[in-house]
Design a protein around this motif. Structure first.
Motif, PDB file in Angstrom:
ATOM      1  N   ASP A  12       0.887  -1.162   0.000  1.00 62.79           N
ATOM      2  CA  ASP A  12       0.000   0.000   0.000  1.00 62.79           C
ATOM      3  C   ASP A  12       0.921   1.206   0.000  1.00 62.79           C
ATOM      4  OD1 ASP A  12      -1.527   2.231   0.663  1.00 62.79           O
ATOM      5  OD2 ASP A  12      -2.802   1.129   2.046  1.00 62.79           O
ATOM      6  N   GLU A  14       0.378   4.512   0.023  1.00 56.65           N
ATOM      7  CA  GLU A  14      -0.463   5.653   0.374  1.00 56.65           C
ATOM      8  C   GLU A  14      -1.823   5.647  -0.324  1.00 56.65           C
ATOM      9  OE1 GLU A  14       1.674   9.549   1.188  1.00 56.65           O
ATOM     10  OE2 GLU A  14       2.976   8.637  -0.331  1.00 56.65           O
ATOM     11  N   GLU A  15      -2.248   4.501  -0.879  1.00 55.31           N
ATOM     12  CA  GLU A  15      -3.563   4.461  -1.517  1.00 55.31           C
ATOM     13  C   GLU A  15      -4.681   4.564  -0.480  1.00 55.31           C
ATOM     14  OE1 GLU A  15      -0.850   2.244  -4.353  1.00 55.31           O
ATOM     15  OE2 GLU A  15      -1.240   2.038  -2.221  1.00 55.31           O
ATOM     16  N   ASN A  16      -4.450   4.032   0.705  1.00 53.65           N
ATOM     17  CA  ASN A  16      -5.479   4.033   1.743  1.00 53.65           C
ATOM     18  C   ASN A  16      -5.397   5.265   2.642  1.00 53.65           C
ATOM     19  OD1 ASN A  16      -7.671   2.724   3.172  1.00 53.65           O
ATOM     20  ND2 ASN A  16      -6.198   2.441   4.817  1.00 53.65           N
ATOM     21  N   GLU A  17      -4.190   5.651   3.004  1.00 53.98           N
ATOM     22  CA  GLU A  17      -3.993   6.768   3.928  1.00 53.98           C
ATOM     23  C   GLU A  17      -2.732   7.522   3.527  1.00 53.98           C
ATOM     24  OE1 GLU A  17      -5.002   9.159   7.035  1.00 53.98           O
ATOM     25  OE2 GLU A  17      -6.102   7.335   6.587  1.00 53.98           O
ATOM     26  N   VAL A  18      -2.855   8.810   3.299  1.00 54.48           N
ATOM     27  CA  VAL A  18      -1.711   9.630   2.920  1.00 54.48           C
ATOM     28  C   VAL A  18      -0.669   9.579   4.040  1.00 54.48           C
ATOM     29  CG1 VAL A  18      -0.932  11.971   2.389  1.00 54.48           C
ATOM     30  CG2 VAL A  18      -3.098  11.135   1.475  1.00 54.48           C
ATOM     31  N   ARG A  21       2.525   3.683   4.533  1.00 55.74           N
ATOM     32  CA  ARG A  21       2.820   2.591   3.592  1.00 55.74           C
ATOM     33  C   ARG A  21       2.781   1.275   4.350  1.00 55.74           C
ATOM     34  NH1 ARG A  21       8.000   5.197   0.501  1.00 55.74           N
ATOM     35  NH2 ARG A  21       6.825   6.586  -0.846  1.00 55.74           N
TER      36      ARG A  21
END
Length: 74
Positions: A12, A14-18, A21
Motif C-alpha cells: 500500500d 499511500e492508496e489508503n492513507e496519505v 505505507r
C-alpha cells in the motif's frame, strides 16, 4: 497487480492513507481459501520503498506460518 500476485505480497503506497505505507500478505485455510491477512505499516519516514522490499519476505513468511497452523500447504 500481476507482480503482487506472483510475489503473494502487496504494498500500500499511500492508496489508503496519505503518509502511510504497508506490506501485506494473505493467510490461507486448509483448502487454500484466503481467510485473513497480515500487514506491517508505518509512516513514510520509517517505511521507504526500500524498506518495504526488505520486509516483504518477512511478512510473507509470517503469513505462511499462520497458514500452515490452519492446515494449509503450498
Amino acid at each position: 497487480m500481476r507482480a503482487y500476485l506472483a510475489r503473494d505480497v502487496v504494498f500500500d503506497l499511500e492508496e489508503n492513507e496519505v503518509g502511510i505505507r504497508c506490506a501485506g500478505a494473505p493467510v490461507r485455510e486448509v483448502g487454500g481459501r484466503v481467510s485473513a491477512a497480515i500487514s506491517v505499516a508505518s509512516a513514510i519516514p520509517f517505511m521507504p520503498e526500500e524498506r518495504l522490499e526488505e520486509i516483504a519476505p518477512l511478512v510473507r513468511a509470517a503469513a505462511d506460518d499462520i497458514s500452515r497452523e490452519l492446515g494449509w500447504s503450498r
